[in-house]
Design a protein around this motif. Structure first.
Motif, PDB file in Angstrom:
ATOM      1  N   VAL A  58      52.311  38.878  42.946  1.00 21.41           N
ATOM      2  CA  VAL A  58      52.168  37.549  42.600  1.00 21.41           C
ATOM      3  C   VAL A  58      53.353  36.895  41.984  1.00 21.41           C
ATOM      4  CG1 VAL A  58      50.761  35.806  41.574  1.00 21.41           C
ATOM      5  CG2 VAL A  58      49.747  37.642  42.464  1.00 21.41           C
ATOM      6  N   PRO A  59      54.497  36.333  42.765  1.00 20.14           N
ATOM      7  CA  PRO A  59      55.816  36.074  42.153  1.00 20.14           C
ATOM      8  C   PRO A  59      55.566  34.790  41.192  1.00 20.14           C
ATOM      9  CG  PRO A  59      55.938  36.300  44.447  1.00 20.14           C
ATOM     10  CD  PRO A  59      54.445  36.348  44.282  1.00 20.14           C
ATOM     11  N   VAL A  60      54.342  34.321  40.874  1.00 17.70           N
ATOM     12  CA  VAL A  60      54.207  33.181  40.112  1.00 17.70           C
ATOM     13  C   VAL A  60      54.293  33.591  38.582  1.00 17.70           C
ATOM     14  CG1 VAL A  60      52.712  31.354  39.120  1.00 17.70           C
ATOM     15  CG2 VAL A  60      52.679  31.857  41.657  1.00 17.70           C
ATOM     16  N   ILE A  61      53.911  35.009  38.380  1.00 20.28           N
ATOM     17  CA  ILE A  61      53.844  35.534  37.023  1.00 20.28           C
ATOM     18  C   ILE A  61      55.376  35.729  36.325  1.00 20.28           C
ATOM     19  CG2 ILE A  61      53.609  37.876  35.936  1.00 20.28           C
ATOM     20  CD1 ILE A  61      50.958  38.118  37.384  1.00 20.28           C
ATOM     21  N   LEU A  98      42.805  35.667  38.723  1.00 20.03           N
ATOM     22  CA  LEU A  98      43.981  34.765  38.347  1.00 20.03           C
ATOM     23  C   LEU A  98      43.490  33.525  38.300  1.00 20.03           C
ATOM     24  CD1 LEU A  98      46.692  36.727  40.294  1.00 20.03           C
ATOM     25  CD2 LEU A  98      45.748  36.947  37.840  1.00 20.03           C
ATOM     26  N   HIS A  99      42.933  32.810  39.313  1.00 20.99           N
ATOM     27  CA  HIS A  99      42.796  31.192  39.068  1.00 20.99           C
ATOM     28  C   HIS A  99      41.973  31.109  38.200  1.00 20.99           C
ATOM     29  CE1 HIS A  99      39.389  31.827  41.248  1.00 20.99           C
ATOM     30  NE2 HIS A  99      39.003  30.687  40.992  1.00 20.99           N
ATOM     31  N   ASN A 139      53.104  22.557  25.621  1.00 17.79           N
ATOM     32  CA  ASN A 139      54.374  23.106  26.481  1.00 17.79           C
ATOM     33  C   ASN A 139      53.705  23.931  27.633  1.00 17.79           C
ATOM     34  OD1 ASN A 139      56.486  24.704  27.298  1.00 17.79           O
ATOM     35  ND2 ASN A 139      57.474  24.440  25.243  1.00 17.79           N
ATOM     36  N   GLU A 140      53.895  23.782  28.924  1.00 15.75           N
ATOM     37  CA  GLU A 140      53.431  24.473  29.841  1.00 15.75           C
ATOM     38  C   GLU A 140      54.081  25.913  29.887  1.00 15.75           C
ATOM     39  OE1 GLU A 140      53.129  24.369  34.854  1.00 15.75           O
ATOM     40  OE2 GLU A 140      54.796  23.194  33.888  1.00 15.75           O
ATOM     41  N   ALA A 141      55.140  26.269  29.449  1.00 14.06           N
ATOM     42  CA  ALA A 141      55.822  27.435  29.222  1.00 14.06           C
ATOM     43  C   ALA A 141      54.851  28.563  28.296  1.00 14.06           C
ATOM     44  CB  ALA A 141      57.049  27.334  28.651  1.00 14.06           C
ATOM     45  N   ASN A 142      54.443  27.645  27.181  1.00 16.30           N
ATOM     46  CA  ASN A 142      53.560  28.649  26.325  1.00 16.30           C
ATOM     47  C   ASN A 142      52.192  28.669  27.107  1.00 16.30           C
ATOM     48  OD1 ASN A 142      55.337  28.377  24.224  1.00 16.30           O
ATOM     49  ND2 ASN A 142      54.545  26.555  23.491  1.00 16.30           N
ATOM     50  N   GLN A 143      51.546  27.729  27.754  1.00 16.66           N
ATOM     51  CA  GLN A 143      50.146  28.019  28.501  1.00 16.66           C
ATOM     52  C   GLN A 143      50.603  29.276  29.547  1.00 16.66           C
ATOM     53  OE1 GLN A 143      49.666  24.123  30.254  1.00 16.66           O
ATOM     54  NE2 GLN A 143      47.783  24.013  29.159  1.00 16.66           N
ATOM     55  N   SER A 144      51.872  29.302  30.213  1.00 11.92           N
ATOM     56  CA  SER A 144      52.109  30.257  31.021  1.00 11.92           C
ATOM     57  C   SER A 144      52.252  31.762  30.399  1.00 11.92           C
ATOM     58  CB  SER A 144      53.615  30.034  31.671  1.00 11.92           C
ATOM     59  OG  SER A 144      53.913  30.887  32.631  1.00 11.92           O
ATOM     60  N   LYS A 145      52.930  31.560  29.237  1.00  9.68           N
ATOM     61  CA  LYS A 145      52.721  32.784  28.479  1.00  9.68           C
ATOM     62  C   LYS A 145      51.687  33.467  28.291  1.00  9.68           C
ATOM     63  CE  LYS A 145      54.261  34.505  23.904  1.00  9.68           C
ATOM     64  NZ  LYS A 145      54.886  34.032  22.587  1.00  9.68           N
ATOM     65  N   LEU A 146      50.445  32.643  27.812  1.00  9.65           N
ATOM     66  CA  LEU A 146      49.144  32.948  27.724  1.00  9.65           C
ATOM     67  C   LEU A 146      48.490  33.571  28.934  1.00  9.65           C
ATOM     68  CD1 LEU A 146      46.500  33.330  26.024  1.00  9.65           C
ATOM     69  CD2 LEU A 146      45.926  30.844  26.477  1.00  9.65           C
ATOM     70  N   ASP A 178      50.010  34.921  31.608  1.00  5.03           N
ATOM     71  CA  ASP A 178      50.848  36.162  31.834  1.00  5.03           C
ATOM     72  C   ASP A 178      50.328  37.216  31.265  1.00  5.03           C
ATOM     73  OD1 ASP A 178      52.734  34.754  33.647  1.00  5.03           O
ATOM     74  OD2 ASP A 178      54.358  34.766  32.320  1.00  5.03           O
ATOM     75  N   VAL A 179      50.030  37.153  29.928  1.00  2.00           N
ATOM     76  CA  VAL A 179      49.511  38.191  29.082  1.00  2.00           C
ATOM     77  C   VAL A 179      48.167  38.528  29.653  1.00  2.00           C
ATOM     78  CG1 VAL A 179      48.648  38.865  26.911  1.00  2.00           C
ATOM     79  CG2 VAL A 179      50.888  37.665  27.169  1.00  2.00           C
ATOM     80  N   LEU A 180      47.208  37.599  29.634  1.00  5.46           N
ATOM     81  CA  LEU A 180      46.021  37.893  30.377  1.00  5.46           C
ATOM     82  C   LEU A 180      45.975  38.340  31.809  1.00  5.46           C
ATOM     83  CD1 LEU A 180      44.223  34.755  29.003  1.00  5.46           C
ATOM     84  CD2 LEU A 180      43.639  36.969  28.034  1.00  5.46           C
ATOM     85  N   ALA A 181      46.763  37.842  32.413  1.00  8.45           N
ATOM     86  CA  ALA A 181      46.897  38.420  33.812  1.00  8.45           C
ATOM     87  C   ALA A 181      47.237  39.781  33.921  1.00  8.45           C
ATOM     88  CB  ALA A 181      47.663  37.853  34.756  1.00  8.45           C
ATOM     89  N   ILE A 182      48.315  40.150  33.322  1.00  9.04           N
ATOM     90  CA  ILE A 182      48.892  41.740  33.063  1.00  9.04           C
ATOM     91  C   ILE A 182      47.797  42.646  32.774  1.00  9.04           C
ATOM     92  CG2 ILE A 182      50.683  43.079  32.134  1.00  9.04           C
ATOM     93  CD1 ILE A 182      52.475  40.423  32.705  1.00  9.04           C
ATOM     94  N   TYR A 183      47.026  42.311  31.362  1.00  5.48           N
ATOM     95  CA  TYR A 183      46.096  42.884  30.794  1.00  5.48           C
ATOM     96  C   TYR A 183      45.044  43.208  31.848  1.00  5.48           C
ATOM     97  CZ  TYR A 183      42.509  44.760  27.916  1.00  5.48           C
ATOM     98  OH  TYR A 183      41.427  45.370  27.284  1.00  5.48           O
ATOM     99  N   SER A 184      44.463  42.080  32.633  1.00  9.51           N
ATOM    100  CA  SER A 184      43.522  42.360  33.643  1.00  9.51           C
ATOM    101  C   SER A 184      43.732  43.312  34.373  1.00  9.51           C
ATOM    102  CB  SER A 184      42.952  40.913  34.237  1.00  9.51           C
ATOM    103  OG  SER A 184      43.919  40.448  35.092  1.00  9.51           O
TER     104      SER A 184
END
Length: 435
Positions: free
Chosen positions: A125-128, A178-179, A197-204, A206-212
């Motif tokens: 998933v390249p969005v990550i 993921l959604h 800041n969307e970058a901070n939302q994206s960071k959260l 990413d971490v949750l997606a990778i952990y899952s």
């Protein structure tokens, strides 16, 4: 400079570290915790607890933490500027007996491991890692691409969508969540300026997606976002935030294990029921008569560790109090040494006992090893106990129980709640010992 800031502001410097969006000021619970110069664990006090080569005197730290009800960390918390690194020790990310160099090497290895997992997820998933995140489903439960997935703005911005069916069970299970992670990220601590800041939302995300992906046995369950968010805010490096969250989840992951017949916190709810039945039989009987004997009304408090009942600042303060009191000096070796025999606990002498947190020390002395008897369970029990008269007088049904508990939001004091939990723990151990 930090000391001067604290002295002048009387604790208002917390607004600098965790600013609230102006339009949300009236909707968030009142902050009770105040940072105070000379009492809050400052960077200077923290660094002074290390030897020249970097070994942390945890016994000394814990003595300061638990010196009394109105002492140091136990009373005044950790200053936000060092909160993240202190949490890493309290959660067992690092061995207090390690050197600066040893910890730096371990940190680098973990960052490399995280980046490897992130690359693996990006290939699917390249969005990550792109600074964006997904909030719309793009696959059916059977793994077929949704026809309108290409119109999703998140995916369209990345020029990415699923082109073919997904047959691998693990990959499909992960992609399907993921959604939902994205939807929860949008709702997470949205009163904080940090998440504008969307970058901070994206960071959260990413971490949750990778952990899952890494912990596919548990995957993602709603509520994990509330546990992860503070780590993402406190630790600037994404990999460090991931590992701090991962260690917190080692304590909490079973709370999120669900099936068609049970919920993850059911074991802790059963323990809560037993505690109240032991220390307050009358209240337990009343709740049973209201069909609340399974204590499902306490589900949320245990699931996300009181995130809804406290302000963001007070919830963080409560967590570090709990983790300090539950601290076990063997936590790092138990996590890292796969060859250790976890069923055979090490012998503990008086010197070793000083390295345990206050709550955990009593458990060790009494021989209590049940992981379900966590301090959080006694915190919930103390909340119920302190509202005993109100429950007995006003609760005519479960809706009344829920309403009474709902009224505690923003009205709990973390120090007092922990103090009452420790008293209840002592009372419970005394009563169970006699039986």
């Amino acid at each position: 400079m930090t000391s001067l800031l604290l002295r002048k502001s009387g604790g208002e410097d917390l607004d600098f570290f965790y600013p609230i969006r102006p339009e949300c000021q009236a909707d968030v619970p009142k902050i009770r915790f105040k940072a105070r110069a000379g009492k809050t664990l400052s960077a200077r006090r923290w660094h002074a607890a290390f030897s020249e080569d970097g070994r942390l005197d945890m016994a000394k730290v814990l003595r300061r933490i638990q010196r009394g009800f109105f002492a140091w960390l136990f009373c005044q918390g950790i200053h936000p500027s060092i909160k993240g690194i202190v949490w890493e020790f309290l959660l067992g990310c690092y061995d207090p007996n390690s050197t600066f160099e040893e910890r730096n090497q371990l940190r680098q290895r973990r960052r490399q491991q995280y980046n490897a997992w992130k690359t693996e997820c990006q290939n699917m998933v390249p969005v990550i890692g792109s600074g964006k995140f997904i909030t719309a489903a793009f696959l059916t439960d059977a793994g077929q691409p949704l026809q309108d997935s290409s119109t999703n703005s998140d995916l369209q911005d990345q020029e990415w969508h699923v082109n073919s069916a997904i047959s691998d069970k693990k990959v499909l299970q992960w992609m399907l969540c993921l959604h939902q992670i994205g939807l929860d990220v949008v709702r997470t601590d949205r009163a904080l300026v940090f998440y504008e800041n969307e970058a901070n939302q994206s960071k959260l995300w990413d971490v949750l997606a990778i952990y899952s992906w890494v912990d596919n046995d548990i995957g993602y369950v709603q509520g994990m976002n509330d546990i992860c968010s503070p780590m993402v805010i406190l630790l600037e490096n994404e990999a460090d935030a991931f590992w701090c969250y991962e260690h917190a989840m080692r304590r909490l992951r079973e709370n999120f294990r669900t099936s068609t017949t049970s919920i993850g916190v059911q074991s802790q709810l059963s323990t809560l029921s037993e505690i109240i039945k032991t220390v307050n039989p009358k209240l337990h009987q009343h709740l049973e008569e209201l069909d609340g004997g399974e204590y499902l009304f306490a589900f949320r408090m245990l699931m996300v560790l009181f995130r809804r009942e406290f302000s963001f600042v007070d919830a963080l303060y409560l967590w570090e109090l709990m983790w300090a009191m539950e601290y076990n000096p063997n936590i790092f070796s138990l996590y890292e040494d796969l060859s250790s025999n976890k069923s055979d606990p090490p012998k503990v002498n008086d010197k070793k006992l000083k390295q345990y947190g206050k709550f955990e020390r009593k458990n060790v002395k009494s021989g209590q090893t049940d992981n379900q008897s966590a301090l959080a369970v006694f915190l919930v029990a103390s909340v119920l106990e302190t509202r005993n008269k109100k429950f007995l007088k006003e609760a005519k049904g479960l809706d009344d129980v829920v309403k009474i508990l709902g009224d505690i939001t923003g009205n709990l004091d973390a120090k007092k709640a922990c103090d009452e939990a420790l008293k209840l723990h002592k009372k419970y151990l005394s009563k169970t010992k006699k039986t």
